[in-house]
Write a protein that holds these residues in place. Structure first.
Motif, PDB file in Angstrom:
ATOM      1  N   THR A 136       0.848  -1.192   0.000  1.00 29.30           N
ATOM      2  CA  THR A 136       0.000   0.000   0.000  1.00 29.30           C
ATOM      3  C   THR A 136       0.882   1.240   0.000  1.00 29.30           C
ATOM      4  N   PRO A 137       0.384   2.398  -0.409  1.00 27.32           N
ATOM      5  CA  PRO A 137       1.239   3.588  -0.478  1.00 27.32           C
ATOM      6  C   PRO A 137       1.551   4.224   0.869  1.00 27.32           C
ATOM      7  N   LEU A 138       0.968   3.734   1.937  1.00 24.99           N
ATOM      8  CA  LEU A 138       1.206   4.305   3.267  1.00 24.99           C
ATOM      9  C   LEU A 138       2.267   3.494   4.001  1.00 24.99           C
ATOM     10  N   GLY A 139       3.252   4.183   4.571  1.00 25.33           N
ATOM     11  CA  GLY A 139       4.268   3.492   5.360  1.00 25.33           C
ATOM     12  C   GLY A 139       5.395   2.883   4.553  1.00 25.33           C
ATOM     13  N   LEU A 140       5.616   3.377   3.342  1.00 21.59           N
ATOM     14  CA  LEU A 140       6.688   2.858   2.494  1.00 21.59           C
ATOM     15  C   LEU A 140       8.036   3.478   2.870  1.00 21.59           C
ATOM     16  N   PRO A 141       9.141   2.845   2.441  1.00 21.76           N
ATOM     17  CA  PRO A 141      10.468   3.388   2.761  1.00 21.76           C
ATOM     18  C   PRO A 141      10.612   4.836   2.294  1.00 21.76           C
ATOM     19  N   GLU A 142      11.312   5.621   3.059  1.00 18.89           N
ATOM     20  CA  GLU A 142      11.460   7.059   2.817  1.00 18.89           C
ATOM     21  C   GLU A 142      11.984   7.426   1.422  1.00 18.89           C
ATOM     22  N   PRO A 143      12.953   6.718   0.852  1.00 20.21           N
ATOM     23  CA  PRO A 143      13.435   7.167  -0.467  1.00 20.21           C
ATOM     24  C   PRO A 143      12.419   6.969  -1.600  1.00 20.21           C
TER      25      PRO A 143
END
Length: 196
Positions: A136-143
């Protein structure tokens, strides 16, 4: 029904509950992202819903059929990597399930890459900390960039998407998704597949 519950979106025959009250149904990074986002956006607490599903029904077409969900609200999140020289850029692309991410043209240009392709499932799950079929697009790695098709910004649109786990789904207003942290709203991110 209390005032808070009135804001909670619901479709199909799934048992929708407030996501922040049921973080056991979310991948840890997704729960953390929702908590952080809710500190600046009160709608997250009252308008982001989650429902448990049979993991065997996580596939979009199967889920829609089994639970009476309208296909037009389903959001697919695919992870794409683009490379130019030694520099790799990764993006999660959220498009309506009735379309497919325009990886070779739109996404490639947005990543300023000579070539773009889907990230392998093993790498996508390892780096995101999410389950395959539930990214999901929420909580993905910062870069990673988060690209969202502008169709979700239309008034009254809902977005049904992964929770980070195969055993549940998130549901939220599309306009709220478009304001998620790091979300970049992109025109024509998804293209309608040619028929025949």
């Amino acid at each position: 029904m209390n005032a808070t519950a009135q804001h909670l979106p619901a479709v199909g025959d799934l048992d929708w509950v407030r996501a922040l009250d049921h973080t056991d149904l979310l991948a840890p990074s997704v729960g953390a992202a929702l908590r952080t986002w809710s500190a600046t956006e009160p709608r997250v607490r009252t308008e982001v819903a989650v429902a448990a599903i049979d993991p065997d029904h996580a596939d979009t077409a199967t889920l829609n059929t089994v639970h009476g969900l309208p296909p037009e609200i389903s959001a697919n999140c695919v992870v794409v990597a683009g490379r130019r020289g030694d520099v790799e850029r990764v993006a999660a692309c959220v498009v309506p399930a009735t379309t497919r991410a325009d990886v070779n043209t739109r996404v490639r240009k947005l990543l300023d890459a000579r070539k773009a392709s889907f990230l392998s499932a093993d790498r996508a799950t390892a780096e995101s900390g999410m389950e395959y079929g539930g990214i999901t697009p929420l909580g993905l790695p910062e870069p990673w960039r988060v690209l969202v098709d502008e169709r979700f910004a239309a008034p009254g649109t809902l977005a049904l998407m992964g929770s980070g786990l195969r055993r549940s789904k998130l549901l939220l207003p599309g306009d709220l998704l478009c304001t998620a942290p790091r979300a970049e709203v992109v025109a024509d991110l998804g293209v309608v597949p040619a028929v025949g």
